[in-house]
Write a protein that holds these residues in place. Structure first.
Motif, PDB file in Angstrom:
ATOM      1  N   UNK A  45       0.845  -1.190   0.000  1.00 18.99           N
ATOM      2  CA  UNK A  45       0.000   0.000   0.000  1.00 18.99           C
ATOM      3  C   UNK A  45       0.881   1.242   0.000  1.00 18.99           C
ATOM      4  N   UNK A  46       0.478   2.308  -0.700  1.00 19.25           N
ATOM      5  CA  UNK A  46       1.273   3.541  -0.694  1.00 19.25           C
ATOM      6  C   UNK A  46       1.459   4.121   0.708  1.00 19.25           C
ATOM      7  N   UNK A  47       0.552   3.776   1.603  1.00 18.44           N
ATOM      8  CA  UNK A  47       0.655   4.256   2.983  1.00 18.44           C
ATOM      9  C   UNK A  47       1.769   3.555   3.752  1.00 18.44           C
ATOM     10  N   UNK A  48       2.285   2.463   3.176  1.00 14.67           N
ATOM     11  CA  UNK A  48       3.338   1.701   3.848  1.00 14.67           C
ATOM     12  C   UNK A  48       4.682   1.779   3.129  1.00 14.67           C
ATOM     13  N   UNK A  49       4.825   2.698   2.204  1.00  8.75           N
ATOM     14  CA  UNK A  49       6.083   2.834   1.460  1.00  8.75           C
ATOM     15  C   UNK A  49       7.220   3.278   2.378  1.00  8.75           C
ATOM     16  N   UNK A  50       8.404   2.731   2.099  1.00 10.28           N
ATOM     17  CA  UNK A  50       9.587   3.205   2.815  1.00 10.28           C
ATOM     18  C   UNK A  50      10.144   4.441   2.098  1.00 10.28           C
ATOM     19  N   UNK A  51      11.232   4.970   2.600  1.00 13.24           N
ATOM     20  CA  UNK A  51      11.773   6.226   2.067  1.00 13.24           C
ATOM     21  C   UNK A  51      12.193   6.095   0.599  1.00 13.24           C
ATOM     22  N   UNK A  52      12.813   4.978   0.252  1.00 16.81           N
ATOM     23  CA  UNK A  52      13.264   4.784  -1.124  1.00 16.81           C
ATOM     24  C   UNK A  52      12.076   4.671  -2.079  1.00 16.81           C
ATOM     25  N   UNK A  53      11.046   3.961  -1.657  1.00 20.87           N
ATOM     26  CA  UNK A  53       9.850   3.820  -2.490  1.00 20.87           C
ATOM     27  C   UNK A  53       9.145   5.166  -2.662  1.00 20.87           C
ATOM     28  N   UNK A  54       9.156   5.973  -1.622  1.00 19.58           N
ATOM     29  CA  UNK A  54       8.550   7.302  -1.704  1.00 19.58           C
ATOM     30  C   UNK A  54       9.287   8.168  -2.719  1.00 19.58           C
ATOM     31  N   UNK A  55      10.621   8.061  -2.764  1.00 16.13           N
ATOM     32  CA  UNK A  55      11.400   8.829  -3.727  1.00 16.13           C
ATOM     33  C   UNK A  55      11.035   8.431  -5.163  1.00 16.13           C
ATOM     34  N   UNK A  56      10.897   7.124  -5.393  1.00 15.49           N
ATOM     35  CA  UNK A  56      10.509   6.643  -6.716  1.00 15.49           C
ATOM     36  C   UNK A  56       9.120   7.136  -7.088  1.00 15.49           C
ATOM     37  N   UNK A  57       8.237   7.129  -6.098  1.00 15.26           N
ATOM     38  CA  UNK A  57       6.864   7.575  -6.316  1.00 15.26           C
ATOM     39  C   UNK A  57       6.815   9.047  -6.689  1.00 15.26           C
ATOM     40  N   UNK A  58       7.535   9.861  -5.942  1.00 10.42           N
ATOM     41  CA  UNK A  58       7.534  11.300  -6.219  1.00 10.42           C
ATOM     42  C   UNK A  58       8.171  11.606  -7.571  1.00 10.42           C
ATOM     43  N   UNK A  59       9.143  10.807  -7.977  1.00 13.65           N
ATOM     44  CA  UNK A  59       9.762  10.989  -9.292  1.00 13.65           C
ATOM     45  C   UNK A  59       8.748  10.707 -10.405  1.00 13.65           C
ATOM     46  N   UNK A  60       7.957   9.651 -10.236  1.00 14.11           N
ATOM     47  CA  UNK A  60       6.928   9.315 -11.219  1.00 14.11           C
ATOM     48  C   UNK A  60       5.861  10.403 -11.280  1.00 14.11           C
ATOM     49  N   UNK A  61       5.498  10.932 -10.124  1.00 14.68           N
ATOM     50  CA  UNK A  61       4.501  11.993 -10.071  1.00 14.68           C
ATOM     51  C   UNK A  61       5.020  13.272 -10.717  1.00 14.68           C
ATOM     52  N   UNK A  62       6.326  13.526 -10.596  1.00  8.53           N
ATOM     53  CA  UNK A  62       6.916  14.720 -11.208  1.00  8.53           C
ATOM     54  C   UNK A  62       6.860  14.639 -12.727  1.00  8.53           C
ATOM     55  N   UNK A  63       7.113  13.449 -13.264  1.00  8.81           N
ATOM     56  CA  UNK A  63       7.015  13.254 -14.714  1.00  8.81           C
ATOM     57  C   UNK A  63       5.584  13.510 -15.181  1.00  8.81           C
ATOM     58  N   UNK A  64       4.619  12.979 -14.437  1.00 11.41           N
ATOM     59  CA  UNK A  64       3.209  13.188 -14.782  1.00 11.41           C
ATOM     60  C   UNK A  64       2.854  14.664 -14.738  1.00 11.41           C
ATOM     61  N   UNK A  65       3.378  15.363 -13.752  1.00 14.44           N
ATOM     62  CA  UNK A  65       3.118  16.793 -13.622  1.00 14.44           C
ATOM     63  C   UNK A  65       3.731  17.551 -14.807  1.00 14.44           C
ATOM     64  N   UNK A  66       4.938  17.179 -15.203  1.00 13.89           N
ATOM     65  CA  UNK A  66       5.594  17.818 -16.344  1.00 13.89           C
ATOM     66  C   UNK A  66       4.769  17.642 -17.614  1.00 13.89           C
ATOM     67  N   UNK A  67       4.255  16.442 -17.816  1.00 11.49           N
ATOM     68  CA  UNK A  67       3.442  16.154 -19.005  1.00 11.49           C
ATOM     69  C   UNK A  67       2.173  16.997 -18.996  1.00 11.49           C
ATOM     70  N   UNK A  68       1.505  17.047 -17.844  1.00 16.16           N
ATOM     71  CA  UNK A  68       0.254  17.807 -17.730  1.00 16.16           C
ATOM     72  C   UNK A  68       0.479  19.290 -18.007  1.00 16.16           C
ATOM     73  N   UNK A  69       1.578  19.822 -17.476  1.00 18.62           N
ATOM     74  CA  UNK A  69       1.877  21.251 -17.640  1.00 18.62           C
ATOM     75  C   UNK A  69       2.242  21.560 -19.090  1.00 18.62           C
ATOM     76  N   UNK A  70       3.134  20.769 -19.682  1.00 17.95           N
ATOM     77  CA  UNK A  70       3.566  21.023 -21.057  1.00 17.95           C
ATOM     78  C   UNK A  70       2.414  20.855 -22.050  1.00 17.95           C
ATOM     79  N   UNK A  71       1.547  19.898 -21.782  1.00 17.79           N
ATOM     80  CA  UNK A  71       0.410  19.662 -22.668  1.00 17.79           C
ATOM     81  C   UNK A  71      -0.748  20.608 -22.367  1.00 17.79           C
ATOM     82  N   UNK A  72      -0.629  21.353 -21.256  1.00 15.44           N
ATOM     83  CA  UNK A  72      -1.677  22.281 -20.810  1.00 15.44           C
ATOM     84  C   UNK A  72      -3.022  21.569 -20.660  1.00 15.44           C
ATOM     85  N   UNK A  73      -2.965  20.416 -20.004  1.00 14.02           N
ATOM     86  CA  UNK A  73      -4.184  19.653 -19.740  1.00 14.02           C
ATOM     87  C   UNK A  73      -4.936  20.314 -18.589  1.00 14.02           C
TER      88      UNK A  73
END
Length: 208
Positions: free
Chosen positions: A144-172
């Motif tokens: 569960x995302x609520x049980x992620x350790x620090x390393x998993x959280x870093x990977x998660x935030x990196x994936x979310x940053x990519x999604x945010x970049x796509x949304x912003x550049x595409x102006x969704x």
């Protein structure tokens, strides 16, 4: 001579009508699709990528027809979760926690369960929502995302940053929608049903 003229006029009208029908059946830029303000090809998105949010009721309805759209277009759709407000960011955290562990977009059944858990309604407590989300993950042997350790959280935030970049550049700014070949956005409101949406997607794949 009059008969020949009448026949000629009839043929001309028939051809004109056929041309008119042919043109009207093709998707129109600005009505059924539009070019994105930025080319997203560097992100290596699948040819067809749905942009959505787990918090969006319309996205939940769209999820129900995704399998049919995939059949009609002969494509396996990718997914990008928007992050344009706080609730969307929480939804993105949940979605990318699943994608990160699976190595791909969750299947249709898991997506339906995630939508149901996130959209339990105001009558559900935060603990009930958390338990429902936990169950979607643990029932599949996932963390569960609520049980992620620090390393998993870093990977998660990196994936979310990519999604945010796509949304912003595409102006969704609204979901659900579809990105085709990293260059075009399908205007879902410009279509009457899934067959209509699939026709536009196929047109863009074949011509752009």
């Amino acid at each position: 001579m009059k008969k020949l003229s009448l026949m000629f006029a009839t043929v001309v009208l028939s051809v004109t009508a056929l041309i008119g029908c042919s043109e009207s059946s093709m998707p129109v830029e600005g009505k059924q699709f539009e070019q994105l303000p930025a080319n997203l090809s560097t992100y290596r998105l699948p040819p067809v990528t749905e942009v959505f949010s787990l918090n969006c009721g319309h996205c939940r309805k769209m999820e129900a027809v995704i399998p049919e759209l995939e059949k009609l277009t002969n494509q396996k759709f990718g997914k990008v979760h928007v992050t344009f407000n706080e609730s969307a960011q929480i939804g993105a955290m949940i979605y990318y926690s699943a994608e990160m562990q699976l190595g791909k977009a969750p299947d249709h059944k898991m997506m339906e369960e995630l939508f149901a858990a996130v959209q339990m309604g105001d009558g559900a407590t935060l603990q009930e929502k958390k338990t429902a989300i936990d169950t979607v993950f643990t029932s599949r042997g996932l963390i569960s995302p609520y049980d992620f350790d620090e390393e998993q959280q870093k990977q998660l935030f990196a994936a979310m940053q990519v999604a945010d970049d796509i949304s912003v550049k595409a102006q969704i700014n609204s979901v659900p929608t579809f990105i085709v070949n990293g260059k075009y956005q399908v205007i879902t409101t410009g279509h009457k049903d899934e067959q209509d949406i699939a026709a536009t997607i196929n047109y863009l794949i074949q011509n752009y």
